[in-house]
Design an enzyme around this catalytic site. Sequence first.
Site, PDB file in Angstrom:
ATOM      1  N   HIS A  41      -7.439  -5.391  -1.182  1.00 30.65           N
ATOM      2  CA  HIS A  41      -6.259  -4.462  -0.586  1.00 30.65           C
ATOM      3  C   HIS A  41      -5.321  -5.154   0.150  1.00 30.65           C
ATOM      4  O   HIS A  41      -4.200  -4.775   0.420  1.00 30.65           O
ATOM      5  CB  HIS A  41      -6.669  -3.123  -0.109  1.00 30.65           C
ATOM      6  CG  HIS A  41      -5.684  -2.292   0.377  1.00 30.65           C
ATOM      7  ND1 HIS A  41      -4.745  -1.614  -0.715  1.00 30.65           N
ATOM      8  CD2 HIS A  41      -5.180  -1.407   1.126  1.00 30.65           C
ATOM      9  CE1 HIS A  41      -3.860  -0.781  -0.200  1.00 30.65           C
ATOM     10  NE2 HIS A  41      -4.308  -0.804   1.143  1.00 30.65           N
ATOM     11  N   ASP A  96      -9.631  -4.490  -4.826  1.00 29.28           N
ATOM     12  CA  ASP A  96      -9.064  -3.408  -4.173  1.00 29.28           C
ATOM     13  C   ASP A  96      -9.859  -2.141  -4.271  1.00 29.28           C
ATOM     14  O   ASP A  96     -10.056  -1.499  -5.381  1.00 29.28           O
ATOM     15  CB  ASP A  96      -7.877  -3.268  -4.440  1.00 29.28           C
ATOM     16  CG  ASP A  96      -6.752  -2.322  -3.584  1.00 29.28           C
ATOM     17  OD1 ASP A  96      -7.448  -1.791  -2.852  1.00 29.28           O
ATOM     18  OD2 ASP A  96      -5.763  -2.432  -3.330  1.00 29.28           O
ATOM     19  N   SER A 114       0.635  -1.127   0.021  1.00 23.25           N
ATOM     20  CA  SER A 114      -0.100   0.243  -0.057  1.00 23.25           C
ATOM     21  C   SER A 114       0.879   1.273   0.050  1.00 23.25           C
ATOM     22  O   SER A 114       1.606   1.576  -0.934  1.00 23.25           O
ATOM     23  CB  SER A 114      -1.024  -0.055   1.132  1.00 23.25           C
ATOM     24  OG  SER A 114      -1.865   0.962   1.066  1.00 23.25           O
TER      25      SER A 114
HETATM   26  O1  9J3 Z   1      -1.518   2.254   3.010  1.00 23.49           O
HETATM   27  C1  9J3 Z   1      -2.594   2.221   2.719  1.00 23.49           C
HETATM   28  O2  9J3 Z   1      -3.395   0.980   3.085  1.00 23.49           O
HETATM   29  C2  9J3 Z   1      -3.200   3.552   1.980  1.00 23.49           C
HETATM   30  C3  9J3 Z   1      -4.293   3.684   1.616  1.00 23.49           C
HETATM   31  C4  9J3 Z   1      -4.995   4.689   2.483  1.00 23.49           C
HETATM   32  O3  9J3 Z   1      -6.049   4.336   3.163  1.00 23.49           O
HETATM   33  O4  9J3 Z   1      -4.848   6.203   2.241  1.00 23.49           O
HETATM   34  C5  9J3 Z   1      -5.559   6.865   2.611  1.00 23.49           C
HETATM   35  C6  9J3 Z   1      -4.983   8.221   3.088  1.00 23.49           C
END
Ligand code: 9J3
Length: 280
Positions: free
Chosen positions: A225, A194, A148
């Site tokens: 995700h 995702d 992510s």
């Molecule tokens: O690191 C992630 O799971 C990022 C996705 C996220 O929720 O970003 C929002 C600011």
Amino acid sequence: MKVFKFLLLFIVTLMMMVSLASAVEIGPNPTSSLLNDDGPFSVSSSSVSRYVSGFGGGTIYYPTTSGQYGVIAVCPGFTGTSSSISWFARRLATHGFVTIAMNTNSTLDYPSSRATQLAAALRYVINSSSSTIRARVRSADRGVAGHSMGGGGTLIASANDSTLRVGVPMTPWNTYTSFSSVRVPQMIFGADGDTIAPYASHARPFYNSISLAEKAYGLLNSATHFTPNSTDERIGRYGVAFAKRFVDGDTRYTPFLCGSEHTSYATSLRFETFLNTCPY
Ligand code: 9J3
């Protein structure tokens, strides 16, 4: 004419020596079943305090067998900790890498910060206070990976440092999509389901924007995700094979990325889409 032939032979020999020097074969010949699970190396681990400078500590995994291995730092996503990606760091180590499942200074850090923290974690492992860990590391052969925002950080770290050998962004998230300056080979995983970092606006445009490096894109079928947060055969298999190919320069892994072992495995049940720049 004779001089010309001699020169040609000399140049070809030099080129062969150079290509041999940059390739390291570590471990037995790869097989499909080895790549689908933990590899042949027993692994020890060592925990790193959260109070070190530059990143938030974590766990180092390294092969018990002496030898020199490439080193890969793995970064979690937003609100996540090292435990969310430790399976992947440990999996890489069982195939012959020294790795760190890292924590970030704050779990809320953004991708650009995660990128500099990935670089700090690599430096920390290379300069480890443990002589055993230091002795296991080939410091020239470094890679980055992450989930992510850690995947966004992986791409930014790769743009920041063209001497890295590999990046493995897993369901990566970032605020912008162009990684046209990246010269580090990338194995990018997207997830078909995702909704946090939708592949159509994250993983796929990131992949498309790279034109200066070898790359692969696997869109995981029936995935979310958070699929990269627990053991996944597909991520393990392609993450390990891609890292072996580009960190070690080990072309024994090419069939699993470009050849028959790839085409027979990457069915539509496993990957909704699979793209690459093969052959490599
Ligand atoms: O690191 C992630 O799971 C990022 C996705 C996220 O929720 O970003 C929002 C600011």
